[in-house]
Design an enzyme around this catalytic site. Sequence first.
Site, PDB file in Angstrom:
ATOM      1  CG  HIS B 121      -1.888   0.576   0.988  1.00 44.35           C
ATOM      2  ND1 HIS B 121      -2.210   2.389   1.904  1.00 44.35           N
ATOM      3  CD2 HIS B 121      -3.579   1.139   0.868  1.00 44.35           C
ATOM      4  CE1 HIS B 121      -2.832   3.033   2.115  1.00 44.35           C
ATOM      5  NE2 HIS B 121      -3.917   2.373   1.174  1.00 44.35           N
ATOM      6  CG  ASP B 197       0.741  -1.930   5.870  1.00 45.46           C
ATOM      7  OD1 ASP B 197      -0.101  -2.842   6.729  1.00 45.46           O
ATOM      8  OD2 ASP B 197       0.561  -1.095   5.047  1.00 45.46           O
ATOM      9  CD  GLN B 200      -6.483  -4.363   3.947  1.00 43.05           C
ATOM     10  OE1 GLN B 200      -7.601  -5.330   4.795  1.00 43.05           O
ATOM     11  NE2 GLN B 200      -6.866  -3.655   3.956  1.00 43.05           N
ATOM     12  CE  LYS B 223      -6.988  -0.848   6.431  1.00 39.18           C
ATOM     13  NZ  LYS B 223      -7.789   0.087   5.262  1.00 39.18           N
ATOM     14  CB  CYS B 363      -3.453   3.878  -1.870  1.00 37.75           C
ATOM     15  SG  CYS B 363      -5.241   4.650  -1.661  1.00 37.75           S
TER      16      CYS B 363
END
Lengths: 134, 413
Positions: B121, B197, B200, B223, B363
């Site tokens: 991302h 990261d 997700q 999220k 993105c």
Amino acid sequence: MYSELVMDYAKLTKYKGKLNNATFIQEGKNLSCGDEITLYVKIESDKVKEIKFEGIGCAISQASANLMIETVSGKNLSEVKEIIKNAVAMARGEEFSEEVLETVAQLADIKNYPMRIKCFLLAWKTLEMALNEK
Amino acid sequence: MLLKGLLDDFPVLQRTINGKNLIYLDSAASSLKPSKVVDKVAEFYSYHYANVHRAVHTLASESTEMMENSRSNIAKLLNAESEEIVFTSGTTMSINFIVESFVRTGILKKNDAVLVTAVEHHANFVPWLRMSKLHGFSFKAVKPSGRFGELLIDDFAQFTGENPKILAITGHSNVTGQVINIKKIRELFPDTILIVDGAQLLPHNKVDVKDLNIDFLVFSAHKMLGPSGIGVLYGKKKLLEKMEPFLYGGEMIDKVTLEDVTFNVLPYKFEAGTPHIAGIVGFGVAVDYLNSIGFENISEHVSELTQYAIDKISKLDFVEIYGPLNEEHHAILSFNIDGVHPHDVAHMLDQEFGIAVRSGHHCAQPLMSILKDESKLSLFPNATCRASFYIYNTKDDIDILVDGIKFVKRWFS
């Protein structure tokens, strides 16, 4: 939004491609989707003699680009600026002249889809940039 | 079954969109919020809210306690210590925070190497790329050699000789849906500062930072059923202690004189200004809610939906699905319909079927150019459609999505 008119104009190939003798070339981008457009504009004696465009995009952006070119072709620059002004106003749901916009006015429903206004305006904003640069 | 009664917790699912029941397949962008989270935030603002840490009155004490309970809740989720949990505005801020702090502290210097992947991302790509240009460290991206953006372990193995100072990678791609095997990557780079990261990954998996030996883990509340504008930066204590703050002022201050300043202890050293207190409280409730369902159940349910969707959609010969097609593919399904721009697909699915999917480059523009190279479509649109699944989705949702995809193809043919 996906009327027969939009679908027909989205598929039009007449105005797609390069103009070798363009007076100026202008690139435009829609940052949200990565769509890009390049306008090739040929101006002669203050009139839009010819425009073509390259780039890929959604049906709405392609239909809008084709309709724009059809509408502004042959017009003088002050008329073109008036047309752009009205198209932007139409997309934002403001008052506009159907008479000035001709067939483009049939896309007035775009104001009801805020997320698609950018798609509709891509070609128009690019032409506006081109004329401002001029 | 996992879902029994659960759908009632999400009032928005009662809505109709253009006369059709809402089918929300955009959880990778942001999840829906259960009533428990919304109600808690409202209750907090109505009856407990005051600024935190500074005052001694009852409301300030309640507010502080509720916020700190969330912190320890989240620490427990990660098998971390409370002082290792720094609240930020989200994943993007957390990553920018790490990059900037590393440069200020001198952890990242000229001649150091930073390794990311080409599927990142932008938030885990651009800060490293930009700061490499400003500060002279090297920046390289691991390129995926598997199916449509799928990262293979060999893609990483090629870089072990470069001995990167930092490896900053996604745990779960927001485009290809691939879940990355962090354990194997850690084995390849035992001495590198590993930043994951987890934007997700965290909504679907319980991540044990000690077991995986992760140095930094960043993720966002919105999220995973929590409020927007709140996120977490987990960092190993010994690293956080060394690091220079990114923002100065407010709660992060210890002592200021005309000559110098000292900073508060962890984690407050990094929490300048008044935080998003209600967001943090709401996030704590979201974590409780997820725990009550159980991350194993969540993962299993979503995995079942993903495989069901892949099976059904891969049968449509006019659709291209991105990412791996095996069990590493989870929760997120990016695709394109040949000859139809993803914005048109998404618009029509919304208008005709009440389906919410995301369209665009997500993105992840470097990845889009990789997908384009492998694409067999007549014209790759530099973007994809993305359906993403979460606890409140069902197989019926996917059946309707498949009907929708067929409808769109017919309309544009």
